[in-house]
Design a protein around this motif. Structure first.
Motif, mmCIF file in Angstrom:
data_model
loop_
_atom_site.group_PDB
_atom_site.id
_atom_site.type_symbol
_atom_site.label_atom_id
_atom_site.label_comp_id
_atom_site.label_asym_id
_atom_site.label_seq_id
_atom_site.Cartn_x
_atom_site.Cartn_y
_atom_site.Cartn_z
ATOM 1 N N VAL A 85 0.845 -1.192 0.000
ATOM 2 C CA VAL A 85 0.000 0.000 0.000
ATOM 3 C C VAL A 85 0.881 1.242 0.000
ATOM 4 N N LEU A 86 0.287 2.339 -0.461
ATOM 5 C CA LEU A 86 0.983 3.619 -0.514
ATOM 6 C C LEU A 86 0.099 4.683 0.094
ATOM 7 N N ARG A 87 0.701 5.529 0.922
ATOM 8 C CA ARG A 87 -0.058 6.653 1.466
ATOM 9 C C ARG A 87 0.640 7.936 1.065
ATOM 10 N N ILE A 100 -5.254 5.883 1.354
ATOM 11 C CA ILE A 100 -4.291 4.789 1.198
ATOM 12 C C ILE A 100 -4.624 4.085 -0.109
ATOM 13 N N LEU B 288 1.050 4.146 9.133
ATOM 14 C CA LEU B 288 1.532 4.212 7.757
ATOM 15 C C LEU B 288 1.946 5.652 7.477
#
Lengths: 473, 396
Positions: A85-87, A100, B288
């Motif tokens: 995943v990328l935020r 996200i 995150l």
């Protein structure tokens, strides 16, 4: 590093194993070793996050109320696939979505992630960091790392009052004598002579010129051109107060600060139909700051004045110069103004009127129309502006524009219960102070525009047109 | 003066991306000092425990305890004087000692003993404090309900041990002895030291053991009193509580503890559950990316000052000010509507108003220029009336 839910689930299954194992001690050690080995394998074989490269493209300017997209290209130069995943961490009021995003970049390839911004307030919104979590092949553990991929989007004021511009430009053309209905120009500057057409005002016939020719000739007039307008925005504490209903909800307008009730949105929706509810329990959502309404009015005035051929300068001041726009060409003026206005927020300090007047006098050498957008607060003006106003009005034509609070007007009108009567008395007190300060300003030869938030922009434009028509610029 | 000179044309934009997360090396470099310090602290703690005196917690009135609460000093003094002091930590040991000859039994309120068996032993007794089972150990002695504050007290009795010692730190429990007993160190209605002889020997009851501790032994006549009471020429059996509770004395048929009843796996299951919870916590707790901070503009409604003023009026029942504000507002609007100047006097306004409405001039005058309303109901009435006048005028 980071773990996934699977690691926790495996450990939970391990509890069952240990519970029913004949040798619980070795079983526990075995489960833990297995789990640790699996996590380490996962970490080793997960795609590396550190060598990733990011490239951005997309919009850098947008108007409040619009949506913009920013593209983020993720380049994976490493030997392993990066899956996870990328935020993209934007500031909260940028309204970035998705928060996200899933990511799957094979080795040596690049993938694009599109972020949509729906900002809730003016100003510069930046992306602080891009964080990637790259999950290993077993899905137990992940490598995680952040990168800086700076990007900034400037959110401009929405200029909602531009809907009033066509009608005011029509009025301006009437003044200009260029109107199709051949109404005589109402300006004071002699423009030209032309032949009489049926419908022209007979008073404008130039008899001397008529005598020299065979035709009847009328004079046309046009309003003065190339006058100077200096728009001064007061960014002190009185501009921070919120009034009216926000046409576009600003950040923090709901459920923030001062423990607003959860039904505030309900209150505002009812308020539009039934009038704002007043009472200790129903507190409607605060609207826009006076500053934003003033900016809206300033933009309409600037657009109108630029069309009318006047030179528009802009100054924002509280205790220091916050913004200064000068000498822009007519085509560039509006974009320069919105750019200068975008990052300005009201400072929670008392404005320094003396410094403001000094800044105006040092910048405006020639006589000009000084439009001061502030609050008509009698206490603040008494101590600040009134003592130094003569300096300003001696050299310039001053117009003070203030946004009134419709909530106070509503409070003054409700007188059914004891509480409401006391509130009404306080509102009357405030309104009376406002009327008195207005009267005092007018005695000083200052023009005053005092209007509700929705009406301030057209009212200011009309005041400008009236001054132009009267040739007072 | 700070001037924001940022050019209005271009908002700040973009550059190349670069990683910001710490590498293992930089993490080690940043954290090594803390790790080293932590190691030093742990080592120091371990060393101090290993090299320390190994003294456990204080054991009050224990002849082997050197803390302030203990009584090692007294025991040493007694031994110097040739008195044998035997420290016993169980009833059985005390009974065994008693079989060897005539002894002095010292029981303090710190020792929880099997009173029934000790009470049957012959010989002298010194009972210190409010020992459980006192009626059995010292028949005829009753405790008084109100406690006596431990302090220096005068003996005030003919008992030689106390008379010679003089004042001593006494208090705690006050007793009333049986007929024929000697009471010393009076406190209230009773005495904090009662001594009497019966068939088995001399029984002495003392209210508090403070005078026997290492802390107080050197004060007053404490040492003298303690030595006089204990140096009777007989060996002393000093009963103290056992170091560890004896095993196998638990309730139930087999005398098993709760841990004995649990299956052997439970302990390991708990360890595994702790590990599972820790892993789950790490999964849920890992964020995150960073927390993004933003400076938000203040949210304050402009009308709040007006509302605050209204609430102040209400709280202080400022009817005078409220009525004045309402009237001033109405008069201000009326004069403009009636075409009167700002300097118009009351008579002019009332006359002009009476001519245009159906209201009584006196009532108008009282409403616009009269005295302030007497109570809140009148104020509401006045506000309604002012409203009515304005509405009548606007309907014209």
């Amino acid at each position: 590093m980071a773990l996934t839910g699977r690691a926790g689930l495996l450990a939970a299954i391990g509890i069952l194993v240990v519970m029913f194992a004949p040798l619980p001690g070795p079983a526990l050690a075995g489960v833990c070793l297995l789990l640790a080995a699996a996590i380490i394998v996962d970490l080793v074989f997960a795609g590396a996050v550190r060598p990733l490269r990011f490239h951005r493209s997309g919009e850098t300017l947008m108007r409040l109320g619009q949506r913009a997209t920013v593209e983020l290209v993720v380049e994976n130069p490493g030997p392993r696939r990066v899956r996870g995943v990328l935020r993209d961490a934007w500031q909260p009021s940028a309204g970035a979505s998705p928060r996200i995003a899933p990511l799957d970049v094979p080795a040596g390839e690049r993938r694009k992630v599109v972020v949509t911004l729906d900002p809730t307030r003016r100003g510069d919104r930046t992306s602080v960091a891009v964080t990637v979590r790259s999950v290993g092949p077993l899905g137990l553990a992940a490598r995680q790392g952040s990168h800086q991929a700076p990007w900034s989007v400037r959110v401009l004021p929405p200029f909602l009052s531009r809907k009033h511009l066509p009608s005011r430009l029509a009025r301006l053309r009437e003044l200009d004598g260029q109107h199709p209905a051949l109404v005589r120009g109402q300006g004071t500057e002699f423009d030209s002579l032309r032949e009489y057409v049926v419908g022209d005002d007979v008073r404008s016939i130039d008899w001397r010129a008529t005598a020299r020719r065979h035709d009847v000739v009328v004079r046309t007039w046009r309003p003065e051109r190339d006058r100077r307008v200096l728009i001064v925005l007061d960014t002190g504490r009185t501009s921070a107060g919120r009034v009216g209903d926000a046409p576009i909800p600003l950040a923090g307008a709901e459920g923030r600060g001062g423990g607003l009730p959860a039904q505030s949105s309900l209150g505002s929706s009812l308020g539009s139909s039934l009038g704002p509810l007043l009472g200790p329990d129903s507190r409607p959502a605060p609207g826009w700051p006076r500053l934003d309404w003033s900016m809206d009015a300033a933009l309409l005035l600037a657009a109108l004045a630029a069309k009318a051929g006047d030179q528009v300068d802009f100054l924002a001041y509280d205790r220091a110069v916050r913004a200064w726009v000068s000498g822009e060409s007519r085509t560039e003026l509006l974009s320069s103004l919105v750019n200068a206005m975008a990052p300005i927020e009201a400072e929670l300090i008392e404005a320094d009127s003396q410094g403001m007047v000094a800044a105006i006098l040092s910048r405006a050498k020639r006589r000009c129309l000084v439009v001061l957008l502030t609050d008509l607060n009698s206490a603040a003006l008494d101590e600040g502006l009134m003592p130094v106003l003569p300096q300003l009005s001696a050299r310039h034509l001053v117009l003070v524009a203030g946004v009134s609070d419709p909530r106070v007007a509503a409070m003054a009108g409700r007188r059914d219960s004891t509480e409401e009567v006391y509130d009404a008395a306080a509102a009357e007190h405030a309104q009376l102070g406002r009327r008195r300060i207005t009267a005092r300003l007018r005695r000083h030869g200052v023009e005053v525009v005092d209007a509700a938030p929705d009406d301030i922009a057209p009212a200011l434009a009309d005041a400008y047109l009236a001054l132009k028509a009267a040739g007072r610029l | 003066m700070s001037v924001d000179t940022r050019s209005p044309g271009s908002p700040p934009v973009a550059g190349a991306s670069r990683p910001t997360s710490p590498t293992p090396r930089s993490t080690w470099r940043a954290g090594r000092l803390i790790v080293l310090l932590g190691l030093v602290v742990v080592l120091a703690a371990v060393a101090s425990v290993l090299l320390g005196s190994g003294r456990g917690p204080a054991r009050p009135l224990d002849p082997d305890d050197t803390s302030l609460m203990g009584s090692r000093a007294l025991a040493e003094l007694l031994r110097e004087r040739g008195v044998t002091v035997d420290r016993v930590d169980s009833t059985q040991a005390a009974v065994d000692k008693a079989a060897t000859g005539d002894r002095l039994l010292l029981i303090t309120d710190q020792a929880y003993v099997d009173v029934g068996r000790l009470a049957e032993l012959p010989g002298d007794r010194l009972i210190v404090g409010d020992v459980i089972g006192l009626p059995a150990l010292a028949p005829g002695v009753s405790t008084l309900p109100q406690a006596a504050r431990p302090r220096s007290r005068e003996p005030g009795c003919p008992l030689p041990a106390a008379r010679v010692a003089g004042s001593a730190h006494m208090g705690g429990v006050a007793f009333r002895g049986p007929p024929g007993s000697t009471g010393c160190y009076p406190a209230g209605d009773g005495h904090t030291l009662v001594s009497y002889a019966n068939g088995r020997g001399v029984t002495t009851v003392v209210g508090d053991g403070g005078f026997m501790t290492n802390q107080r032994l050197a004060e007053d006549g404490n040492a003298a009193l303690a030595l006089n009471l204990l140096s009777t020429g007989k060996p002393v059996t000093w009963v103290v509580p056992p170091e560890n509770p004896p095993p196998g004395e638990l309730a139930g048929e087999q005398g098993q503890s709760m841990y004995d009843l649990m299956p052997g796996n439970v302990r390991w299951v708990i360890y595994m559950a702790i590990i599972a919870v820790a892993l789950t916590a790490f999964w849920r707790g890992r964020r995150l990316g960073p927390v993004v901070v933003e400076k938000l503009p203040v949210v304050v409604r402009a009308a709040e000052t007006v509302e605050g003023r209204g609430r102040l009026y209400r709280a202080r029942h400022a009817r005078e000010r409220a009525a004045a504000a309402l009237r001033a507002g109405t008069i201000d609007r009326l004069t403009a509507r009636l075409g009167l100047g700002h300097g118009a006097g009351p008579q002019e306004v009332v006359a002009a108003l009476a001519a245009r409405t159906v209201e009584d001039p006196h009532q108008l005058g009282a409403a616009l220029y009269g005295p302030p309303p007497a109570d809140d109901a009148r104020l509401v009435e006045l506000a309604g009336y002012l409203d009515l006048i304005e509405r009548q005028l606007s309907e014209l």
